[in-house]
Design a protein around this motif. Structure first.
Motif, mmCIF file in Angstrom:
data_model
loop_
_atom_site.group_PDB
_atom_site.id
_atom_site.type_symbol
_atom_site.label_atom_id
_atom_site.label_comp_id
_atom_site.label_asym_id
_atom_site.label_seq_id
_atom_site.Cartn_x
_atom_site.Cartn_y
_atom_site.Cartn_z
ATOM 1 N N VAL A 73 44.810 91.202 97.294
ATOM 2 C CA VAL A 73 44.986 91.417 95.859
ATOM 3 C C VAL A 73 45.645 90.186 95.238
ATOM 4 O O VAL A 73 46.675 89.721 95.708
ATOM 5 C CB VAL A 73 45.859 92.652 95.607
ATOM 6 N N GLN A 74 45.028 89.663 94.210
ATOM 7 C CA GLN A 74 45.605 88.530 93.489
ATOM 8 C C GLN A 74 45.595 88.844 91.999
ATOM 9 O O GLN A 74 44.590 89.304 91.455
ATOM 10 C CB GLN A 74 44.828 87.247 93.771
ATOM 11 N N LEU A 75 46.726 88.605 91.360
ATOM 12 C CA LEU A 75 46.894 88.847 89.930
ATOM 13 C C LEU A 75 47.502 87.596 89.310
ATOM 14 O O LEU A 75 48.556 87.144 89.754
ATOM 15 C CB LEU A 75 47.799 90.051 89.707
ATOM 16 N N GLY A 76 46.859 87.077 88.301
ATOM 17 C CA GLY A 76 47.332 85.855 87.655
ATOM 18 C C GLY A 76 47.664 86.097 86.201
ATOM 19 O O GLY A 76 46.756 86.305 85.390
ATOM 20 N N GLU A 77 48.959 86.110 85.878
ATOM 21 C CA GLU A 77 49.395 86.351 84.509
ATOM 22 C C GLU A 77 49.485 85.029 83.731
ATOM 23 O O GLU A 77 49.843 83.993 84.292
ATOM 24 C CB GLU A 77 50.772 87.024 84.480
ATOM 25 N N SER A 78 49.179 85.119 82.447
ATOM 26 C CA SER A 78 49.295 83.959 81.567
ATOM 27 C C SER A 78 49.504 84.437 80.140
ATOM 28 O O SER A 78 49.366 85.629 79.858
ATOM 29 C CB SER A 78 48.044 83.082 81.658
ATOM 30 N N GLY A 79 49.817 83.492 79.276
ATOM 31 C CA GLY A 79 49.928 83.804 77.856
ATOM 32 C C GLY A 79 51.331 83.923 77.322
ATOM 33 O O GLY A 79 51.527 84.090 76.113
ATOM 34 N N GLY A 80 52.320 83.856 78.196
ATOM 35 C CA GLY A 80 53.687 83.939 77.717
ATOM 36 C C GLY A 80 54.081 82.692 76.948
ATOM 37 O O GLY A 80 53.332 81.720 76.866
ATOM 38 N N GLY A 81 55.263 82.729 76.372
ATOM 39 C CA GLY A 81 55.747 81.586 75.611
ATOM 40 C C GLY A 81 56.992 81.936 74.839
ATOM 41 O O GLY A 81 57.579 83.005 75.036
ATOM 42 N N SER A 82 57.379 81.034 73.970
ATOM 43 C CA SER A 82 58.550 81.226 73.122
ATOM 44 C C SER A 82 58.107 81.391 71.685
ATOM 45 O O SER A 82 57.378 80.539 71.167
ATOM 46 C CB SER A 82 59.493 80.029 73.248
ATOM 47 N N VAL A 83 58.547 82.467 71.064
ATOM 48 C CA VAL A 83 58.182 82.744 69.680
ATOM 49 C C VAL A 83 59.407 83.230 68.921
ATOM 50 O O VAL A 83 60.389 83.670 69.534
ATOM 51 C CB VAL A 83 57.062 83.791 69.562
ATOM 52 N N GLN A 84 59.321 83.184 67.613
ATOM 53 C CA GLN A 84 60.378 83.757 66.794
ATOM 54 C C GLN A 84 60.109 85.240 66.576
ATOM 55 O O GLN A 84 58.964 85.714 66.696
ATOM 56 C CB GLN A 84 60.441 83.035 65.457
ATOM 57 N N ALA A 85 61.157 85.957 66.276
ATOM 58 C CA ALA A 85 61.016 87.382 65.983
ATOM 59 C C ALA A 85 59.963 87.595 64.897
ATOM 60 O O ALA A 85 59.909 86.839 63.926
ATOM 61 C CB ALA A 85 62.359 87.954 65.542
ATOM 62 N N GLY A 86 59.143 88.600 65.113
ATOM 63 C CA GLY A 86 58.052 88.868 64.198
ATOM 64 C C GLY A 86 56.743 88.241 64.619
ATOM 65 O O GLY A 86 55.691 88.566 64.055
ATOM 66 N N GLY A 87 56.798 87.358 65.588
ATOM 67 C CA GLY A 87 55.607 86.684 66.060
ATOM 68 C C GLY A 87 54.786 87.526 67.025
ATOM 69 O O GLY A 87 55.129 88.673 67.332
#
Length: 123
Positions: free
Chosen positions: A2-16
């Motif tokens: 089983v392999q799972l690759g997460e992506s898409g995280g980051g730093s945003v301001q509240a409300g983003g």
């Protein structure tokens, strides 16, 4: 394997907004429930959202109405659309295959494993 690759995280301001993706391989994706869990520093691993094989969804109270889970079986990918982010959403997010079985095997604290993807929300 089983392999799972997460992506898409980051730093945003509240409300983003952010959209997390998890691409899976090594198991029957369309035959498995999928889930997103998160762990903030010093906190426990907690459920964010789950989607069952028949498309039913479940959300933690803290994210209901702001987050949406979905999946694309052809791409073997599960998504987490996160809108109106708040600082309390800051955590590392983990994709989990067959969450109920994974909890039985690893315990709740053990399913927040692997690389995950970091989400940081500033006020």
């Amino acid at each position: 394997e089983v392999q799972l690759g997460e992506s898409g995280g980051g730093s945003v301001q509240a409300g983003g907004s952010l959209r997390l993706s998890c691409t899976a391989s090594g198991f029957s994706f369309d035959g498995s429930d999928m889930g997103w869990y998160r762990r903030a520093p010093g906190d426990e691993c907690t459920l964010v959202s789950r989607i069952s094989t028949d498309g039913k969804t479940d959300y933690a109270d803290s994210v209901r109405g702001r987050f949406t889970i979905s999946q694309d079986n052809a791409k073997k990918t599960v998504y987490l659309q996160m809108n109106n982010l708040i600082p309390e959403d800051t955590a590392r997010y983990y994709c989990v295959a067959d969450p109920l079985t994974a909890i039985q095997v690893f315990g709740v604290s053990g399913i927040c494993r692997g690389q995950g993807t970091q989400v940081t929300v500033s006020s």
